[in-house]
Design an enzyme around this catalytic site. Structure first.
Site, PDB file in Angstrom:
ATOM      1  N   HIS A 103      37.109   8.301  -7.323  1.00 18.29           N
ATOM      2  CA  HIS A 103      37.054   8.544  -5.875  1.00 18.29           C
ATOM      3  C   HIS A 103      38.354   9.221  -5.457  1.00 18.29           C
ATOM      4  CE1 HIS A 103      36.875   8.152  -1.672  1.00 18.29           C
ATOM      5  NE2 HIS A 103      37.648   7.096  -1.575  1.00 18.29           N
ATOM      6  N   ASN A 162      39.974  12.888   1.457  1.00 18.65           N
ATOM      7  CA  ASN A 162      39.082  11.804   1.056  1.00 18.65           C
ATOM      8  C   ASN A 162      37.744  11.956   1.794  1.00 18.65           C
ATOM      9  OD1 ASN A 162      37.727   9.368   0.848  1.00 18.65           O
ATOM     10  ND2 ASN A 162      39.550   8.095   1.127  1.00 18.65           N
ATOM     11  N   CYS A 203      33.346   4.125   0.514  1.00 15.16           N
ATOM     12  CA  CYS A 203      33.660   5.085  -0.553  1.00 15.16           C
ATOM     13  C   CYS A 203      33.044   4.718  -1.898  1.00 15.16           C
ATOM     14  CB  CYS A 203      35.173   5.224  -0.667  1.00 15.16           C
ATOM     15  SG  CYS A 203      35.933   5.617   0.913  1.00 15.16           S
TER      16      CYS A 203
HETATM   17  N1  COA Z   1      53.837  11.740   8.819  1.00  7.40           N
HETATM   18  C1  COA Z   1      55.122  11.399   8.815  1.00  7.40           C
HETATM   19  N2  COA Z   1      55.545  10.117   8.781  1.00  7.40           N
HETATM   20  C2  COA Z   1      54.580   9.166   8.753  1.00  7.40           C
HETATM   21  C3  COA Z   1      53.207   9.462   8.748  1.00  7.40           C
HETATM   22  C4  COA Z   1      52.843  10.825   8.800  1.00  7.40           C
HETATM   23  N3  COA Z   1      51.563  11.229   8.788  1.00  7.40           N
HETATM   24  N4  COA Z   1      52.510   8.316   8.710  1.00  7.40           N
HETATM   25  C5  COA Z   1      53.406   7.313   8.677  1.00  7.40           C
HETATM   26  N5  COA Z   1      54.661   7.834   8.716  1.00  7.40           N
HETATM   27  C6  COA Z   1      55.938   7.118   8.663  1.00  7.40           C
HETATM   28  C7  COA Z   1      55.795   5.693   9.116  1.00  7.40           C
HETATM   29  O1  COA Z   1      55.933   5.604  10.523  1.00  7.40           O
HETATM   30  C8  COA Z   1      56.932   5.026   8.397  1.00  7.40           C
HETATM   31  O2  COA Z   1      58.120   5.280   9.072  1.00  7.40           O
HETATM   32  P1  COA Z   1      59.222   4.126   9.287  1.00  7.40           P
HETATM   33  O3  COA Z   1      59.640   3.744   7.897  1.00  7.40           O
HETATM   34  O4  COA Z   1      60.260   4.804  10.087  1.00  7.40           O
HETATM   35  O5  COA Z   1      58.486   3.032   9.989  1.00  7.40           O
HETATM   36  C9  COA Z   1      57.014   5.783   7.069  1.00  7.40           C
HETATM   37  O6  COA Z   1      56.361   7.036   7.301  1.00  7.40           O
HETATM   38  C10 COA Z   1      56.338   5.059   5.924  1.00  7.40           C
HETATM   39  O7  COA Z   1      55.059   4.599   6.363  1.00  7.40           O
HETATM   40  P2  COA Z   1      54.100   3.809   5.420  1.00  7.40           P
HETATM   41  O8  COA Z   1      52.912   3.353   6.169  1.00  7.40           O
HETATM   42  O9  COA Z   1      54.923   2.788   4.688  1.00  7.40           O
HETATM   43  O10 COA Z   1      53.680   4.958   4.416  1.00  7.40           O
HETATM   44  P3  COA Z   1      53.143   4.852   2.971  1.00  7.40           P
HETATM   45  O11 COA Z   1      54.148   5.307   2.017  1.00  7.40           O
HETATM   46  O12 COA Z   1      52.465   3.520   2.694  1.00  7.40           O
HETATM   47  O13 COA Z   1      51.978   5.937   2.994  1.00  7.40           O
HETATM   48  C11 COA Z   1      49.576   6.036   3.136  1.00  7.40           C
HETATM   49  C12 COA Z   1      50.872   5.782   3.875  1.00  7.40           C
HETATM   50  C13 COA Z   1      48.411   5.829   4.082  1.00  7.40           C
HETATM   51  C14 COA Z   1      49.594   7.485   2.646  1.00  7.40           C
HETATM   52  C15 COA Z   1      49.501   5.077   1.910  1.00  7.40           C
HETATM   53  O14 COA Z   1      49.715   3.750   2.339  1.00  7.40           O
HETATM   54  C16 COA Z   1      48.192   5.180   1.195  1.00  7.40           C
HETATM   55  O15 COA Z   1      47.900   6.163   0.557  1.00  7.40           O
HETATM   56  N6  COA Z   1      47.367   4.105   1.257  1.00  7.40           N
HETATM   57  C17 COA Z   1      46.066   4.082   0.612  1.00  7.40           C
HETATM   58  C18 COA Z   1      45.083   4.678   1.536  1.00  7.40           C
HETATM   59  C19 COA Z   1      43.758   4.976   0.885  1.00  7.40           C
HETATM   60  O16 COA Z   1      43.703   5.456  -0.221  1.00  7.40           O
HETATM   61  N7  COA Z   1      42.694   4.688   1.612  1.00  7.40           N
HETATM   62  C20 COA Z   1      41.365   5.026   1.265  1.00  7.40           C
HETATM   63  C21 COA Z   1      40.756   4.008   0.403  1.00  7.40           C
HETATM   64  S1  COA Z   1      39.099   4.452   0.246  1.00  7.40           S
END
Ligand code: COA
Length: 341
Positions: free
Chosen positions: A255, A285, A117
């Site tokens: 980004h 993204n 990215c």
């Molecule tokens: N829909 C519903 N529930 C979901 C889910 C989805 N698509 N994906 C995960 N969950 C659930 C998980 O299973 C977890 O449940 P649990 O607590 O029962 O285990 C809960 O939601 C929280 O999961 P978690 O991984 O802690 O979510 P989060 O709040 O960290 O959000 C992202 C996940 C990926 C959105 C977040 O971590 C993020 O934005 N990260 C940065 C990613 C990024 O920008 N990457 C690109 C860089 S170039």
């Protein structure tokens, strides 16, 4: 005509694919919801290269658009760089494909870079170095990531984030610089946050355990890393170190990874919404292409006025990141050359 070998961003272009996939579409394959995805990411829908859509056709259109906007002839190009970490194909390279599809007669050098990215910012840094050294006069930089075909569709955390898209820019030698600041960084120590190993198990003489070529991500680690590093990087390394005041800049084009990260940087800079360019809601993204698409769309929709100055910053797998301050000159993206819907 002599110039001072300073890099001018002469023209840009972009292409977004036709297949729209909404959060509601994702509920058909996952236990998820529009509410969950939107509140955590700001994404409502994303675009994928459709089954009957050739990504390289769109790449050719976007490249032609940047060349037209730059007002040069394709034969004046003397370097082609493609930023791609999830390439449509590995060989020939995307840069060689552009050269072929544009029908460029000269054997100008063409190579790809893999910085996920951060591709646009790294590409600008390369373009600046080539131009300042006098090694090139007109460079075509394209960004293309085929995210939909590489994300881990078994992981509902990661797959929901990405969309496909293409960006393009022509950077030429001139008398004034449009790349006022550009800086690039990497930290391989945390490389395991976002990975895509190559295929193993193909060689009949060694371990034949089949593997998949899939991009996996530790979402929370990435989020924490980016949220800690990027806001101070922009205010300290990009602005303060270069004696630039946030209030003297017109736009923030980050980004498009997560609306919450965009918001955190916006608050740190004290910018109101009119200065912050965000299209993540509609496109997700798009990896290396997100900054160029956001600038192109911003100008097309009248959200970005030119001439103006923008802070840009990309970050992603590597982990790599990079930022800068650029001039968006008048005519960089001309209304008559728009082909996007
Ligand atoms: N829909 C519903 N529930 C979901 C889910 C989805 N698509 N994906 C995960 N969950 C659930 C998980 O299973 C977890 O449940 P649990 O607590 O029962 O285990 C809960 O939601 C929280 O999961 P978690 O991984 O802690 O979510 P989060 O709040 O960290 O959000 C992202 C996940 C990926 C959105 C977040 O971590 C993020 O934005 N990260 C940065 C990613 C990024 O920008 N990457 C690109 C860089 S170039």
């Amino acid at each position: 005509m002599t110039t001072n070998n300073l890099p001018i961003i002469k023209g840009i272009g972009y292409a977004i694919p036709s297949r729209i996939v909404t959060n509601d579409d994702l509920t058909k394959i996952y236990d998820t919801s529009d509410e969950w995805i939107y509140t955590r990411t700001g994404i409502k829908e994303r675009r994928f290269f459709a089954s009957d859509e050739e990504a390289f056709d769109l790449l050719q259109k976007a490249a032609n658009q940047a060349i037209k906007n730059a007002g040069i002839d394709k034969e004046e190009l003397d370097l082609i760089v493609a930023a791609t970490s999830m390439p449509v194909q590995f060989m020939p390279s995307s840069s060689c494909m552009v050269q072929k599809m544009l029908g460029i007669k000269k054997n100008v050098p063409a190579f790809d870079i893999s910085v996920a990215c951060s591709g646009f910012v790294y590409g600008l840094d390369i373009a600046k170095a080539y131009i300042k050294s006098g090694m090139a006069k007109n460079i075509l930089l394209v960004t293309i990531d085929n995210c939909s075909r590489y994300v881990d569709w078994a992981d509902r955390r990661t797959s929901i984030l990405f969309g496909d898209g293409i960006g393009s820019a022509v950077i030429s030698a001139g008398d004034t610089s449009d790349i006022l600041v550009v800086d690039i960084k990497a930290d391989g120590e945390v490389g395991d946050y976002i990975t895509m190993p190559s295929l193993k198990g193909n060689c009949p003489f060694v371990d034949q355990t089949p593997t998949r070529q899939i991009c996996t991500m530790k979402g929370q680690d990435v989020y924490k890393f980016v949220a800690n590093i990027i806001p101070p990087y922009i205010t300290d390394d990009i602005l303060a170190k270069n004696n630039i005041y946030a209030e003297d800049i017109d736009y923030l084009v980050l980004h498009q990874a997560n609306q919450r990260i965009i918001k955190a940087v916006q608050e740190r800079l004290g910018y109101d919404d009119s200065k912050v360019i965000s299209n993540i809601e509609k496109l997700g993204n798009t990896s290396a292409s997100s900054i160029l698409i956001a600038i192109g769309e911003g100008i097309k929709d009248g959200k970005i006025k030119t001439p103006s100055k923008a802070i840009i910053c990309g970050f992603g797998a590597g982990m790599c990141w990079g930022g800068g301050v650029i001039n968006l000159r008048d005519g960089i993206f001309k209304q008559e050359n728009i082909f996007q819907k």
